[in-house]
Design a protein around this motif. Structure first.
Motif, PDB file in Angstrom:
ATOM      1  N   THR A  22      -4.812   5.960   1.954  1.00 23.35           N
ATOM      2  CA  THR A  22      -5.381   5.494   3.211  1.00 23.35           C
ATOM      3  C   THR A  22      -6.735   4.845   2.912  1.00 23.35           C
ATOM      4  O   THR A  22      -7.211   4.866   1.775  1.00 23.35           O
ATOM      5  N   ASP A  23      -7.348   4.303   3.933  1.00 20.78           N
ATOM      6  CA  ASP A  23      -8.685   3.740   3.741  1.00 20.78           C
ATOM      7  C   ASP A  23      -9.674   4.793   3.245  1.00 20.78           C
ATOM      8  O   ASP A  23     -10.674   4.458   2.607  1.00 20.78           O
ATOM      9  N   TRP A  43       2.230   5.143   0.436  1.00 22.44           N
ATOM     10  CA  TRP A  43       2.066   6.063   1.565  1.00 22.44           C
ATOM     11  C   TRP A  43       0.950   7.077   1.336  1.00 22.44           C
ATOM     12  O   TRP A  43       0.384   7.626   2.276  1.00 22.44           O
ATOM     13  N   GLY A  58      -9.806   8.382   6.624  1.00 22.81           N
ATOM     14  CA  GLY A  58      -8.582   7.605   6.550  1.00 22.81           C
ATOM     15  C   GLY A  58      -7.700   7.694   7.767  1.00 22.81           C
ATOM     16  O   GLY A  58      -6.678   7.009   7.834  1.00 22.81           O
ATOM     17  N   GLY A  59      -8.052   8.522   8.758  1.00 19.81           N
ATOM     18  CA  GLY A  59      -7.251   8.615   9.980  1.00 19.81           C
ATOM     19  C   GLY A  59      -7.184  10.044  10.477  1.00 19.81           C
ATOM     20  O   GLY A  59      -7.665  10.977   9.825  1.00 19.81           O
ATOM     21  N   HIS A 115     -14.428   1.188   2.370  1.00 20.92           N
ATOM     22  CA  HIS A 115     -13.647   1.383   3.588  1.00 20.92           C
ATOM     23  C   HIS A 115     -13.940   0.207   4.516  1.00 20.92           C
ATOM     24  O   HIS A 115     -15.099  -0.065   4.835  1.00 20.92           O
ATOM     25  N   THR A 146       0.847  -1.191   0.000  1.00 22.22           N
ATOM     26  CA  THR A 146       0.000   0.000   0.000  1.00 22.22           C
ATOM     27  C   THR A 146       0.883   1.242   0.000  1.00 22.22           C
ATOM     28  O   THR A 146       1.722   1.406   0.890  1.00 22.22           O
ATOM     29  N   ALA A 156      -2.656  11.586   7.193  1.00 24.22           N
ATOM     30  CA  ALA A 156      -4.016  11.351   6.726  1.00 24.22           C
ATOM     31  C   ALA A 156      -4.742  12.662   6.460  1.00 24.22           C
ATOM     32  O   ALA A 156      -5.488  12.792   5.478  1.00 24.22           O
TER      33      ALA A 156
END
Length: 286
Positions: A132-133, A129, A252-253, A143, A127, A258
């Protein structure tokens, strides 16, 4: 009640067709039919192999002869489906027999439109960098920590009920060749549900989405976000669509990486919306 299905696969990638046909053929029940619509000009050998595959009485191959678009192809599938119920599966989706049976059961119980959870399969690639989800929806995947919704990679509908409501796929939306326009699937679902159709998401019924490494590049993901913005304008959800994309990207965070990525991708959506609005204001081709 066993519901016969037309499994429809619309593709503009001939290289993926044969593996996808083999996957889907294995899921067919005795009354099911596989409808393959090829949305591109294809070489003679590819055409010949597809026609040979279609000698199976359960398989029909149709050729647009050129790239017309996913929405056009899906509308053609609605017209040509051999059964009342049609299951759309993309050429890079891997369903299971159990999931197809769950969809079949939902339709048999009177549901008009049914979807599944779509899980990204990076096929062993790391994955990156910058993913993100919160950006998985740009890869047509849900997600993992949020409820799924009905998306076009794998969903089924009652074709006759859609006809009764005069609902089809919007041909201003959906991919056309390298153009990454989208939202023809969710727009159709929203229209159906708004007109009283019943829908369900089989959130615990999973299909895998095979993600090629070319779609894990930052340039592709930003281009996909840009086209998401253009699609939001085309379906008249400009402001709501931008808020939705910000919320998705923020999912995503909470760390600085994120947050920075959420800003980056949402900015790409905004650029797409602005570009589409300017095209419409100046009368340029959409």
């Amino acid at each position: 009640m066993t519901v016969p299905l037309t499994v429809a696969m619309c593709s503009n990638r001939p290289a993926l067709l044969h593996a996808a046909i083999d996957r889907l053929r294995a899921l067919l029940g005795p009354e099911d039919h596989l409808l393959v619509i090829v949305d591109t000009a294809v070489r003679a050998d590819t055409t010949r192999r597809l026609v040979q595959a279609a000698t199976d009485q359960q398989i029909t191959a149709l050729f647009n002869g050129r790239t017309i678009g996913l929405s056009y192809s899906r509308n053609l599938a609605l017209k040509e489906a051999a059964t009342q119920h049609i299951l759309f599966v993309d050429d890079d989706i891997v369903p299971t027999l159990a999931t197809v049976d769950r969809i079949r059961a939902a339709l048999g119980n009177g549901v008009h439109v049914a979807g599944t959870r779509i899980t990204a399969d990076f096929q062993g690639h790391p994955t990156p960098w910058y993913l993100t989800d919160g950006q998985l929806h740009y890869l047509g995947s849900h997600h993992p920590g949020l409820p799924a919704s009905i998306w076009g990679g794998c969903f089924a509908l009652d074709r006759d009920h859609a006809r009764l409501l005069s609902v089809g796929f919007n041909e201003r939306l959906g991919r056309i060749g390298a153009c990454l326009s989208s939202a023809e699937d969710t727009t159709l679902v929203r229209q159906l549900l708004g007109l009283g159709a019943s829908g369900t998401v089989l959130d615990d019924a999973e299909v895998r989405h095979l993600i090629p490494v070319t779609r894990l590049r930052l340039g592709y993901l930003l281009r996909r976000a840009y086209w998401q913005g253009r699609s939001e304008v085309r379906r008249n959800t400009t402001r709501r669509g931008l808020r939705k994309e910000w919320s998705r990207n923020r999912s995503g965070g909470s760390g600085p990486r994120a947050t920075a990525l959420a800003l980056l991708y949402t900015a790409a959506v905004l650029v797409g919306e602005t570009g589409q609005l300017l095209r419409q204001a100046t009368g340029s081709p959409a």
